[in-house]
Design a protein around this motif. Structure first.
Motif, PDB file in Angstrom:
ATOM      1  N   HIS A 160       0.861  -1.186   0.000  1.00 26.62           N
ATOM      2  CA  HIS A 160       0.000   0.000   0.000  1.00 26.62           C
ATOM      3  C   HIS A 160       0.896   1.234   0.000  1.00 26.62           C
ATOM      4  O   HIS A 160       1.687   1.429   0.920  1.00 26.62           O
ATOM      5  CB  HIS A 160      -0.891  -0.017   1.241  1.00 26.62           C
ATOM      6  CG  HIS A 160      -1.894   1.087   1.274  1.00 26.62           C
ATOM      7  ND1 HIS A 160      -2.456   1.534   2.447  1.00 26.62           N
ATOM      8  CD2 HIS A 160      -2.451   1.838   0.296  1.00 26.62           C
ATOM      9  CE1 HIS A 160      -3.308   2.514   2.191  1.00 26.62           C
ATOM     10  NE2 HIS A 160      -3.315   2.717   0.889  1.00 26.62           N
ATOM     11  N   MET A 161       0.779   2.066  -1.039  1.00 25.41           N
ATOM     12  CA  MET A 161       1.694   3.202  -1.219  1.00 25.41           C
ATOM     13  C   MET A 161       0.914   4.479  -1.542  1.00 25.41           C
ATOM     14  O   MET A 161       0.992   5.022  -2.654  1.00 25.41           O
ATOM     15  CB  MET A 161       2.701   2.890  -2.327  1.00 25.41           C
ATOM     16  CG  MET A 161       3.580   1.693  -2.031  1.00 25.41           C
ATOM     17  SD  MET A 161       4.729   1.281  -3.375  1.00 25.41           S
ATOM     18  CE  MET A 161       3.588   0.493  -4.524  1.00 25.41           C
ATOM     19  N   PRO A 162       0.128   4.999  -0.575  1.00 25.51           N
ATOM     20  CA  PRO A 162      -0.610   6.242  -0.832  1.00 25.51           C
ATOM     21  C   PRO A 162       0.341   7.433  -0.890  1.00 25.51           C
ATOM     22  O   PRO A 162       1.458   7.380  -0.364  1.00 25.51           O
ATOM     23  CB  PRO A 162      -1.543   6.344   0.376  1.00 25.51           C
ATOM     24  CG  PRO A 162      -0.833   5.604   1.459  1.00 25.51           C
ATOM     25  CD  PRO A 162      -0.107   4.478   0.778  1.00 25.51           C
ATOM     26  N   PRO A 163      -0.075   8.522  -1.534  1.00 33.16           N
ATOM     27  CA  PRO A 163       0.773   9.716  -1.578  1.00 33.16           C
ATOM     28  C   PRO A 163       1.083  10.241  -0.176  1.00 33.16           C
ATOM     29  O   PRO A 163       0.294  10.082   0.753  1.00 33.16           O
ATOM     30  CB  PRO A 163      -0.073  10.723  -2.369  1.00 33.16           C
ATOM     31  CG  PRO A 163      -1.047   9.893  -3.137  1.00 33.16           C
ATOM     32  CD  PRO A 163      -1.335   8.697  -2.275  1.00 33.16           C
ATOM     33  N   VAL A 164       2.228  10.863  -0.048  1.00 36.28           N
ATOM     34  CA  VAL A 164       2.637  11.508   1.201  1.00 36.28           C
ATOM     35  C   VAL A 164       2.838  12.990   0.924  1.00 36.28           C
ATOM     36  O   VAL A 164       3.616  13.353   0.034  1.00 36.28           O
ATOM     37  CB  VAL A 164       3.926  10.884   1.765  1.00 36.28           C
ATOM     38  CG1 VAL A 164       4.402  11.651   2.988  1.00 36.28           C
ATOM     39  CG2 VAL A 164       3.707   9.423   2.106  1.00 36.28           C
ATOM     40  N   ASN A 165       2.107  13.819   1.656  1.00 43.31           N
ATOM     41  CA  ASN A 165       2.178  15.273   1.453  1.00 43.31           C
ATOM     42  C   ASN A 165       1.963  15.658  -0.011  1.00 43.31           C
ATOM     43  O   ASN A 165       2.620  16.552  -0.544  1.00 43.31           O
ATOM     44  CB  ASN A 165       3.519  15.823   1.953  1.00 43.31           C
ATOM     45  CG  ASN A 165       3.718  15.611   3.435  1.00 43.31           C
ATOM     46  OD1 ASN A 165       2.778  15.708   4.214  1.00 43.31           O
ATOM     47  ND2 ASN A 165       4.945  15.313   3.830  1.00 43.31           N
ATOM     48  N   GLY A 166       1.030  14.944  -0.645  1.00 40.15           N
ATOM     49  CA  GLY A 166       0.687  15.250  -2.032  1.00 40.15           C
ATOM     50  C   GLY A 166       1.658  14.707  -3.056  1.00 40.15           C
ATOM     51  O   GLY A 166       1.439  14.879  -4.256  1.00 40.15           O
ATOM     52  N   MET A 167       2.709  14.020  -2.612  1.00 39.78           N
ATOM     53  CA  MET A 167       3.704  13.471  -3.543  1.00 39.78           C
ATOM     54  C   MET A 167       3.493  11.972  -3.707  1.00 39.78           C
ATOM     55  O   MET A 167       3.294  11.246  -2.728  1.00 39.78           O
ATOM     56  CB  MET A 167       5.123  13.731  -3.020  1.00 39.78           C
ATOM     57  CG  MET A 167       5.463  15.199  -2.876  1.00 39.78           C
ATOM     58  SD  MET A 167       5.399  16.072  -4.461  1.00 39.78           S
ATOM     59  CE  MET A 167       6.774  15.293  -5.312  1.00 39.78           C
ATOM     60  N   PRO A 168       3.515  11.468  -4.956  1.00 34.93           N
ATOM     61  CA  PRO A 168       3.286  10.036  -5.165  1.00 34.93           C
ATOM     62  C   PRO A 168       4.397   9.190  -4.564  1.00 34.93           C
ATOM     63  O   PRO A 168       5.572   9.555  -4.602  1.00 34.93           O
ATOM     64  CB  PRO A 168       3.251   9.905  -6.693  1.00 34.93           C
ATOM     65  CG  PRO A 168       3.996  11.097  -7.195  1.00 34.93           C
ATOM     66  CD  PRO A 168       3.755  12.195  -6.207  1.00 34.93           C
ATOM     67  N   VAL A 169       4.004   8.054  -3.992  1.00 31.79           N
ATOM     68  CA  VAL A 169       4.959   7.088  -3.464  1.00 31.79           C
ATOM     69  C   VAL A 169       5.134   5.929  -4.443  1.00 31.79           C
ATOM     70  O   VAL A 169       6.240   5.440  -4.656  1.00 31.79           O
ATOM     71  CB  VAL A 169       4.506   6.571  -2.082  1.00 31.79           C
ATOM     72  CG1 VAL A 169       5.402   5.440  -1.591  1.00 31.79           C
ATOM     73  CG2 VAL A 169       4.495   7.719  -1.068  1.00 31.79           C
ATOM     74  N   LYS A 170       4.033   5.515  -5.062  1.00 30.48           N
ATOM     75  CA  LYS A 170       4.106   4.479  -6.095  1.00 30.48           C
ATOM     76  C   LYS A 170       4.667   5.092  -7.370  1.00 30.48           C
ATOM     77  O   LYS A 170       4.133   6.071  -7.888  1.00 30.48           O
ATOM     78  CB  LYS A 170       2.718   3.891  -6.359  1.00 30.48           C
ATOM     79  CG  LYS A 170       2.721   2.796  -7.426  1.00 30.48           C
ATOM     80  CD  LYS A 170       1.315   2.258  -7.678  1.00 30.48           C
ATOM     81  CE  LYS A 170       1.331   1.214  -8.790  1.00 30.48           C
ATOM     82  NZ  LYS A 170      -0.025   0.692  -9.070  1.00 30.48           N
ATOM     83  N   THR A 171       5.756   4.515  -7.879  1.00 30.26           N
ATOM     84  CA  THR A 171       6.396   5.019  -9.090  1.00 30.26           C
ATOM     85  C   THR A 171       6.739   3.851 -10.008  1.00 30.26           C
ATOM     86  O   THR A 171       6.644   2.683  -9.620  1.00 30.26           O
ATOM     87  CB  THR A 171       7.691   5.787  -8.762  1.00 30.26           C
ATOM     88  OG1 THR A 171       8.686   4.849  -8.308  1.00 30.26           O
ATOM     89  CG2 THR A 171       7.463   6.861  -7.701  1.00 30.26           C
ATOM     90  N   ALA A 172       7.176   4.173 -11.207  1.00 24.85           N
ATOM     91  CA  ALA A 172       7.573   3.144 -12.167  1.00 24.85           C
ATOM     92  C   ALA A 172       8.802   2.369 -11.699  1.00 24.85           C
ATOM     93  O   ALA A 172       9.070   1.272 -12.185  1.00 24.85           O
ATOM     94  CB  ALA A 172       7.841   3.778 -13.529  1.00 24.85           C
ATOM     95  N   ALA A 173       9.546   2.920 -10.741  1.00 25.27           N
ATOM     96  CA  ALA A 173      10.771   2.281 -10.266  1.00 25.27           C
ATOM     97  C   ALA A 173      10.544   1.400  -9.044  1.00 25.27           C
ATOM     98  O   ALA A 173      11.508   0.893  -8.466  1.00 25.27           O
ATOM     99  CB  ALA A 173      11.809   3.354  -9.928  1.00 25.27           C
ATOM    100  N   ALA A 174       9.289   1.185  -8.637  1.00 20.11           N
ATOM    101  CA  ALA A 174       9.024   0.457  -7.392  1.00 20.11           C
ATOM    102  C   ALA A 174       9.621  -0.944  -7.408  1.00 20.11           C
ATOM    103  O   ALA A 174      10.270  -1.364  -6.445  1.00 20.11           O
ATOM    104  CB  ALA A 174       7.524   0.402  -7.127  1.00 20.11           C
ATOM    105  N   ALA A 175       9.409  -1.690  -8.487  1.00 20.71           N
ATOM    106  CA  ALA A 175       9.944  -3.055  -8.542  1.00 20.71           C
ATOM    107  C   ALA A 175      11.469  -3.051  -8.558  1.00 20.71           C
ATOM    108  O   ALA A 175      12.108  -3.919  -7.938  1.00 20.71           O
ATOM    109  CB  ALA A 175       9.400  -3.788  -9.765  1.00 20.71           C
ATOM    110  N   ASP A 176      12.063  -2.080  -9.252  1.00 24.73           N
ATOM    111  CA  ASP A 176      13.524  -1.964  -9.250  1.00 24.73           C
ATOM    112  C   ASP A 176      14.047  -1.726  -7.838  1.00 24.73           C
ATOM    113  O   ASP A 176      15.079  -2.281  -7.439  1.00 24.73           O
ATOM    114  CB  ASP A 176      13.969  -0.809 -10.151  1.00 24.73           C
ATOM    115  CG  ASP A 176      13.693  -1.068 -11.615  1.00 24.73           C
ATOM    116  OD1 ASP A 176      13.600  -2.254 -12.001  1.00 24.73           O
ATOM    117  OD2 ASP A 176      13.554  -0.087 -12.372  1.00 24.73           O
TER     118      ASP A 176
END
Length: 201
Positions: A160-176
């Protein structure tokens, strides 16, 4: 969406606290999650192979039951389903994950799998993502699997990766990030992590 309960399985099976919240979702209540179903459907036709994680009494103390994954070599479509079977009828948590797909991702790691998050030279399974969220980032409820002879452990982790302070936590690099630094290097919190024993023969 409500936050999901975390279930960690590292050697022994432990039922732990729900995933973390920040100011953006502080009003969320915890969601009970008792059951995870993996369905491997052969692309060439044939009966699906189903492996189940089931914690029938939730956090009341009895250990969950985890089916082994037994496959023949070949190609499969892998679908995942998350449920709370303490409700009558059972509550399909998968629908809530889909509703907040931008904040979630399923990762496939362990000795049994080569994947974007796991490089294992002798792994019997190779996983690729087949679905994406509204931001065109992978989700992991639908996947392609190539199976060859071998054994190992497949760890399925819902993050579970909700935004923090309006900034996305889930990114295209998550698996990397998981591949190079483990989950400690990834923002958010783990909703569920399950070890399945895999045999392909």
């Amino acid at each position: 969406m409500k936050s999901l309960n975390r279930i960690s399985l590292i050697g022994a099976i432990l039922l732990a606290s729900a995933c973390g919240e920040d100011a953006s979702d502080a009003g969320n209540e915890n969601e009970v999650l008792t059951t995870v179903t993996l369905t491997f459907t052969p692309t060439a036709g044939g009966a699906p192979v189903v492996a189940l994680f089931n914690d029938a009494d939730g956090d009341l103390g009895n250990p969950p039951v985890i089916d082994p994954v037994r496959l023949a070599p070949g190609m499969y479509n892998l679908g995942l389903k998350f449920e709370n079977r303490l409700e009558m009828p059972a509550e399909d948590i998968t629908l809530e994950i889909l509703d907040e797909a931008n904040d979630h991702q399923v990762f496939f790691t362990g000795s049994a799998v080569n994947s974007p998050a796991s490089v294992q030279a002798s792994a019997p399974l190779t996983q690729v993502y087949s679905d994406k969220d509204a931001n065109r980032l992978v989700l992991g409820l639908a996947n392609g699997i190539t199976a060859v002879a071998g054994t190992g452990t497949l760890t399925v982790t819902l993050r579970h990766m909700p935004p923090v302070n309006g900034m996305p936590v889930k990114t295209a690099a998550a698996a990397d990030t998981v591949r190079t630094s483990g989950f400690a290097g990834l923002g958010g919190s783990t909703d569920v992590s399950i070890d399945f024993a895999v045999t392909v023969m």
